[in-house]
Structures are given as structure tokens and as C-alpha cells.
Design an enzyme around this catalytic site. Structure first.
Site, mmCIF file in Angstrom:
data_model
loop_
_atom_site.group_PDB
_atom_site.id
_atom_site.type_symbol
_atom_site.label_atom_id
_atom_site.label_comp_id
_atom_site.label_asym_id
_atom_site.label_seq_id
_atom_site.Cartn_x
_atom_site.Cartn_y
_atom_site.Cartn_z
ATOM 1 N N ASP A 83 -1.656 -0.693 6.090
ATOM 2 C CA ASP A 83 -1.843 -0.172 7.451
ATOM 3 C C ASP A 83 -3.267 0.257 7.757
ATOM 4 O OD1 ASP A 83 -1.374 3.357 7.566
ATOM 5 O OD2 ASP A 83 -1.837 2.152 5.804
ATOM 6 N N ASP B 160 0.868 -1.167 0.000
ATOM 7 C CA ASP B 160 0.000 0.000 0.000
ATOM 8 C C ASP B 160 0.915 1.230 0.000
ATOM 9 O OD1 ASP B 160 -2.352 1.657 0.450
ATOM 10 O OD2 ASP B 160 -1.635 1.828 2.516
ATOM 11 N N ASP C 20 -7.209 -1.788 3.911
ATOM 12 C CA ASP C 20 -6.290 -2.853 3.539
ATOM 13 C C ASP C 20 -6.665 -4.198 4.158
ATOM 14 O OD1 ASP C 20 -4.644 -1.102 2.073
ATOM 15 O OD2 ASP C 20 -3.612 -0.486 3.899
#
Length: 604
Positions: free
Chosen positions: A493, A308, A497
Site C-alpha cells: 500500500d 507487505d 512498495d
């Protein structure tokens, strides 16, 4: 006999100590072996039940004829060793519902429903119906999916997009359950509640991802269809052979029992769990919390690693990059005015501006917040406005970098433009380079726009970039990689996600101590959580995963080699002169001890 002490417990004491372990704690082994046997099937449970059962029966027979050296401890040790391995495996699976609970708690339990007469009534969220009007106050989470009916505010949607900046919401704009309103109250029409909300669907994606992964099957179970019948056949041949040679029942059953006991998979059952549990402890010392033992091995076998962006590769918070002075003031004076106006704001942009000014800020008179636009107030007797271009009624000078532009204006016009943006973690490029050197294919998936995503990916050294993706698209991308045969790790995080972290063969969450958002849903969905700042713990975890995988293979090699050497000796009666089943029990213990000592090397 008490090992190492040279004295014997009375037989009746040994019976009382061993029987509850073998037939109480080990009842499941016997039950499963019996059920499988009724259907003509065998497994490691069959071997464990036969080994411990025959060792116990042999000990009972020896006790009945007055022998002192009994093998009750062998029967009990078989069950105790295997149950230890089962317990370690069960602990890793206990997290299955944690991610779902963390997701679902984002939505508040109650809502402010607007009644027909205009009054506001606090009701349980379950009492809302599509078409109802509701109100959400500043700082509170939206209770249901809906559409803004009245008011203007900014809404933190990082749970979906992963981006830290709130987005403006006004009449006709959508609202999503679990997002947080800032600046002003909103009235909205309820469109979906409960299981129909995007939040609930995201929780369902996490559940599906966790449930769809085939459980890591122990190698001992995978070979049981061959290993167990072979051992049973060898035991039967051993018994028949010794009987045929004229030894009779009393001599024929000892080599057969010795073979069964020595073939019992204590070392085999401990080979994986004991290495993994030591690896988990070593990982904790390196700042990595391991929530799923199988994921540690998966990290060592990973072929692809997906990152990410916001809060993972980047710091996840806007920082002041540059100040464009458009009027007569100095950069320091203009920054002081902006910091004064934003001093009491919780907005990420405000925090970025305030963090850039280290001095004392003057008081603000007549302060007013304009949700979705900016703020106004008087600083040292001078009226100021701070916000985006449309709010200020002007245009900003063009800039050659991506970021968020905030203007500062007074009655004379635009005085300064502050350029803020996220920043790549200092260690990101070095960590990415090391992972690429290890042969991993790296990817970047982000809900951010394509331009800043490409800038960050280029700076970090990641070639494959996909931007503007929502949680379901991240999930689909991981599934596509896995369908191609890749072993995929994912580093993220945010709440957005969580589905990808659950779907990945190895999900890695940036904990709050790692400088990420560290949301409960992400940390619960991920089997690995980074507890130390930065991305370096990923390298430490990867190295440890490779070592753990190597130790597991060594342990399995020792366990199989042990059987390969001693089973033939037992079958030909070569162990009888050294104690037969008693020696088998000692050898089994030494084999298990070797496996444990080898695993303890991971602590170094």
C-alpha cells in the site's frame, strides 16, 4: 449486402465505406506485412493483410462483373475486429509512466536555501548544490537528500519503510528527499539532488521493473511462425489444385480466397482481449480496479503471494492496546489527561490515544511540543508531561508485548504507561487461510522490526517472514522468486512498495478505500487496485482471474477448432455451393460472436 436486412447497398457505396477501413485504418497491417515479407518473414499481420486484401480485391472483381453480393463487409470486418483487440491491449499499457510521475511529485519543486549572510532564499530544487545549507519547515517535504545541521524534529519516512510512525531526527541524522518533517523546522546540509536522491533511485527501480517484464505475448503471435506459413501453403495448394483440375483461374481463386478469409484470426484475435475486458468490468463490480489486463490472468496463474505488513495485513495505524496505571489515578482519568494533551496533534500516536477516549477533554494551558520527545502542558491546574521514557527521565515497567510505549507523568512521577500498536485486520487470517487452501505459497516482507513482523505473521498464518527490508530488498526478493520459476503476486500500500508492485507478475495495491495508505505511487505502479475495504477483494479477484483464464482457453480452443474444421472444407471447395467467400465472412462473424458470448458469461 447489409447483413440481416436482405437488401444491397450500391457497389460504389460499399467501396467508399470499406476502402478507408481496409487501407486506412488497416494500413499498419499491410505496412508490417510488407516489411516482414521483404525479409522473408511472416506473421499474423501477413494473414490479416492477405485476407482483407484478397477479400477486398475479390469484391472489386465481383462488382466489376456486375454481381450484387459483394464481400466488402468481410474485408472491413477483418480489420475492425483486429483493431478492436489492439486498442484494448494498448489501453492497458498506457499506465507505464504513471508510477514514476507519482513518485517524483513527492519532492517539492522549491527549497529554502540559506545564503552566506544567513538570509533564506526560496529557489528551485534544481538550483541546490551538494554542500548548500537549506531549511525545511514543519509539514513540508524535504527537497533533497541531506544531513541535519541544526534543530530537532520528527520525520515521516513511511515512503521508504512503510511504517506509520515518524522517526526523530537531530544533528547528524540523515534526511531523505520526499519525507515530511513534523513538529519543528530543520536546517540541513544538502548531500544529493535530482537523479542522485533515494527518491529518484526508487523511481528508477519502478521504471526498470516495469520495463524488464516481457510483454504478454498473444498466443496468436506465438504460433504465427507455424500457422501462417501453413495457411499460405494451403491456399497456394488449393489454387494450384483447382487450376490443375481444369477449373481455370476464375474457379481456382474462389476456394483459395475462401480459405484465406476463413482462416483470418478474428476469433483468435478477440479470444483474449474480449474475455479480459469483460473480466475487467466484472472485477470493478467486486471492488478491484484492473489497470493492466495481463495482470488479471497472471493472478490466476500465481504460485506465490507476497504481503507487505503495515497498512496491508494490518490496519496501518496505532491503536491503544493497554494502559498500565503506575500512580493513584484511574485509567479513565489518566487517559482523559493524555487525550487532552494530544488533542491538536497530527502525530499517529496522538491520534491513537485520542481515538481511545470518547468523552469531552478539558482545555490545556501552556501547551508545548518537544519534537522527538513528547509534549507538556497544564490540565485542570496540574502540570503534565507525555512522551517516551528518556524524555520523562524515568524507566517504564516491563511489558510482555510488542508495541510503542508512551508515559504520562506529573510532578510526583510516572502515573501511567500507554501501550499502542498496530492491529491485524479482522479478515486477514481467514483470507490467508483461503489463499493457502488454493495452493498459494505466502510470504511477508516488511520494513518493520523482526519481533512485531513475526507476531503479525503468526497471527495471520504466514510462515515465511523477512523483516527490516527496504524497497530494493523487497525488489530483490521478488526477483529471486521469479528466477526460481514462480509467478509472483505482491500486495502492498505504500510508496516504498511501488518497485515491488511494478516488479511482481501481479501487483495488488490497497487503495484508500481499502483501508490502506493508498499512495498515488503504489496505486499507479500496481496493475490491480483494491477499492473496497479489507482483503476480501483479493479472493474475489483471484476467483475471477481463474474464470477469465478458463474462458480465454475456451475461446482459443473454439477459434482453433473453427479453423481446423472449415479450412479443409474450404480447400476442397465444399463451401462454394454455399457462397464461398461470402459464407467465409459469415462464418468468421459467427465465430467471433461465439467468442464474445462465451466471454460475457464472466458477468455472472
Amino acid at each position: 449486402m447489409v447483413p440481416g436486412l436482405g437488401w444491397h447497398l450500391p457497389g460504389w457505396v460499399q467501396v467508399l465505406l470499406a476502402t478507408p477501413v481496409v487501407f486506412g485504418a488497416g494500413f499498419g497491417f499491410f505496412q508490417r506485412a510488407f516489411r516482414q515479407g521483404r525479409h522473408g518473414q511472416v506473421s499474423m499481420d501477413t494473414l490479416i493483410a492477405l485476407g482483407s486484401g484478397t477479400a477486398w480485391s475479390f469484391a472489386m472483381a465481383e462488382w466489376a462483373r456486375g454481381a450484387h453480393e459483394l464481400s466488402f463487409e468481410t474485408a472491413a470486418a477483418l480489420v475492425a475486429f483486429l483493431l478492436t483487440g489492439k486498442y484494448l491491449e494498448a489501453r492497458a499499457k498506457s499506465r507505464a509512466t504513471d508510477a514514476l510521475k507519482a513518485l517524483l511529485t513527492l519532492a517539492p519543486p522549491t527549497a529554502l536555501r540559506i545564503e552566506a549572510d544567513g538570509s533564506v532564499l526560496e529557489v528551485p530544487v534544481a538550483a541546490l548544490q551538494p554542500g548548500d545549507l537549506a531549511r525545511v519547515l514543519p509539514g513540508q517535504a524535504v527537497p533533497a537528500d541531506g544531513r541535519v545541521n541544526s534543530g530537532q524534529a520528527e520525520v515521516d519516512e513511511s515512503m521508504l519503510t512503510g511504517e506509520p510512525l515518524p522517526v526523530p531526527r537531530a544533528f547528524g541524522d540523515p534526511l531523505i528527499a520526499g519525507t515530511v518533517v513534523h513538529g519543528s523546522a530543520l536546517e540541513f546540509e544538502v548531500l544529493a539532488i535530482g537523479a542522485d536522491t533515494q527518491l529518484a533511485r526508487m523511481a528508477a527501480m519502478v521504471a526498470q521493473a516495469q520495463g524488464s517484464k516481457a510483454p504478454a505475448q498473444d498466443l496468436a503471435d506465438r504460433i504465427s511462425t507455424v500457422f501462417v506459413p501453413v495457411i499460405l501453403g494451403l491456399a497456394a495448394l488449393t489454387f494450384a489444385g483447382w487450376w490443375w483440375l481444369g477449373g481455370g483461374f476464375s474457379q481456382a481463386w474462389r476456394p483459395a480466397v475462401t480459405l484465406l478469409v476463413i482462416a483470418c484470426p478474428c476469433a483468435l484475435g478477440l479470444a483474449t482481449p474480449v474475455a479480459v475486458i469483460v473480466g475487467i468490468g466484472a472485477a470493478a463490480k467486486k471492488g478491484v480496479l484492473v489497470r493492466d489486463a495481463a495482470a488479471l490472468e497472471a493472478l490466476g496463474q500465481a504460485t506465490d503471494l507476497v504481503f507487505d505488513k503495515t497498512g496491508t495485513l494490518t490496519e496501518g495505524r496505532p491503536r491503544l492496546r493497554r494502559v498500565l496505571v503506575c500512580g493513584s489515578g484511574t485509567e479513565a482519568d489518566l487517559l482523559k489527561v493524555a487525550a487532552s494533551l494530544e488533542r491538536d496533534s497530527e502525530h499517529p500516536i496522538a491520534r491513537g490515544i485520542c481515538a481511545a477516549f470518547a468523552g469531552e477533554v478539558p482545555a490545556v494551558e501552556g501547551f508545548r511540543a518537544h519534537p522527538g520527545g513528547g509534549v507538556t502542558g497544564e490540565v485542570e491546574g496540574r502540570a503534565w508531561r507525555l512522551g517516551h521514557a528518556a524524555f520523562l527521565g524515568t524507566e517504564f515497567p516491563p511489558v510482555d508485548e510488542d508495541g510503542t510505549a508512551v508515559g504520562l507523568a506529573d510532578e510526583a512521577g510516572l502515573q501511567a504507561v500507554f501501550i499502542l500498536g498496530d492491529r491485524l485486520r479482522e479478515e486477514a487470517a481467514a483470507v490467508v487461510a483461503e489463499l493457502k487452501a488454493q495452493g498459494l505459497k505466502l510470504h511477508l516482507l516488511t520494513g518493520d522490526r523482526a519481533a512485531p513482523a513475526r507476531i503479525m505473521a503468526t497471527a495471520a498464518g504466514i510462515p515465511d517472514v523477512i523483516a527490516d527490508v527496504r524497497p530494493e530488498a523487497k525488489l530483490a526478493r521478488l526477483q529471486a522468486l521469479q528466477a526460481q520459476g514462480a509467478v509472483v503476486g505482491f500486495v502492498g500500500d505504500g510508496v516504498n512498495d511501488a518497485p515491488a508492485l511494478a516488479q511482481a507478475d501481479c501487483g495488488i495495491a490497497m487503495g484508500s478505500g481499502a483501508g490502506g495508505q493508498g499512495t498515488g505511487a503504489a496505486m499507479a505502479a500496481a496493475p490491480l487496485v483494491l477499492l473496497r475495504p479489507g482483503l476480501e477483494p483479493i479472493l474475489a479477484a483471484r476467483k475471477l482471474a481463474l474464470r477469465t483464464h478458463r474462458v480465454i482457453r475456451q475461446n482459443l480452443g473454439w477459434a482453433f477448432g473453427y479453423n481446423l474444421v472449415l479450412v479443409p472444407l474450404a480447400a476442397f471447395g465444399q463451401l462454394e455451393r454455399f457462397g464461398g467467400p461470402m459464407l467465409a465472412g459469415v462464418a468468421m462473424g459467427l465465430s467471433s460472436l461465439t467468442v464474445v458470448l462465451n466471454a460475457l458469461r464472466l458477468r455472472r
